[in-house]
Design a protein around this motif. Structure first.
Motif, short mmCIF file in Angstrom:
data_model
loop_
_atom_site.label_atom_id
_atom_site.label_comp_id
_atom_site.label_asym_id
_atom_site.label_seq_id
_atom_site.Cartn_x
_atom_site.Cartn_y
_atom_site.Cartn_z
N GLY A 58 46.55 45.60 96.79
CA GLY A 58 47.80 46.35 96.86
C GLY A 58 48.36 46.38 98.26
N ALA A 59 47.49 46.58 99.25
CA ALA A 59 47.93 46.58 100.65
C ALA A 59 48.50 45.22 101.03
N GLU A 60 47.81 44.16 100.61
CA GLU A 60 48.29 42.82 100.92
C GLU A 60 49.61 42.54 100.24
N ALA A 61 49.75 42.93 98.99
CA ALA A 61 51.00 42.70 98.26
C ALA A 61 52.17 43.46 98.89
N ALA A 62 51.88 44.63 99.45
CA ALA A 62 52.93 45.45 100.08
C ALA A 62 53.17 45.04 101.54
N GLY A 63 52.38 44.08 102.03
CA GLY A 63 52.55 43.62 103.41
C GLY A 63 52.07 44.63 104.44
N LEU A 64 51.14 45.49 104.05
CA LEU A 64 50.61 46.50 104.98
C LEU A 64 49.37 45.97 105.68
N GLY A 65 49.27 46.25 106.97
CA GLY A 65 48.04 45.99 107.68
C GLY A 65 47.00 47.00 107.23
N TYR A 66 45.76 46.66 107.37
CA TYR A 66 44.73 47.58 106.92
C TYR A 66 43.48 47.44 107.77
N ALA A 67 42.59 48.41 107.60
CA ALA A 67 41.30 48.42 108.29
C ALA A 67 40.22 48.86 107.32
N PHE A 68 38.99 48.58 107.68
CA PHE A 68 37.79 49.05 106.98
C PHE A 68 37.77 48.68 105.50
N ALA A 69 37.55 47.40 105.23
CA ALA A 69 37.34 46.96 103.85
C ALA A 69 36.07 47.63 103.35
#
Length: 139
Positions: A58-69
């Motif tokens: 979901g984060a990737e689809a929304a183009g959001l950066g993220y941390a801590f998989a």
């Protein structure tokens, strides 16, 4: 179902369950709307911005950066919100193995976000807790 406060009982009956998927932590600007396509598992507002915990896809689809998989472990015992030492004992056990944990206490259960690549190891450690020496670890 009544909630539990006794540490020994909590540790003995926590019955951890690993939830499917990879969860990540994202942040959006304070006051910004949550992207419509996202269905956050957790939303928390801080002064610096709003934290969202979502499935990685979901984060990737929304183009959001993220941390801590992370993997999400739910402790299925119904712990009382004012129970003392439960998460401390768990954090000590995981820390001894070098596993970080981000804990969230919700109304019915406690939830643990652990590094995704160590989630199975964390599960094994948690499943072996609850013996007579465990309450001392979190005291």
């Amino acid at each position: 179902m009544p909630t539990e406060r006794d540490l020994t009982t909590l540790l003995k009956n926590m019955k951890p369950e690993l939830q499917p998927g990879i969860f990540v932590f994202c942040t959006i600007a304070a006051g910004a709307p949550v992207p419509a396509a996202l269905d956050p598992l957790l939303t928390f507002r801080e002064e610096e911005g709003t934290t969202l915990v979502v499935h990685r896809e979901g984060a990737e689809a929304a183009g959001l950066g993220y941390a801590f998989a992370s993997g999400l472990i739910t402790l299925t015992v119904q712990s009382a919100l004012d129970a003392v030492g439960f998460l401390a004992a768990i954090a000590v056990r995981l820390a001894a193995a070098g596993i970080s944990v981000n804990a969230v206490s919700a109304f019915h259960h406690d939830h643990l976000f652990v590094p995704y690549d160590r989630a199975d190891e964390a599960m094994a450690l948690l499943q072996n807790m609850g013996g007579p020496n465990e309450t001392r670890a979190g005291s």
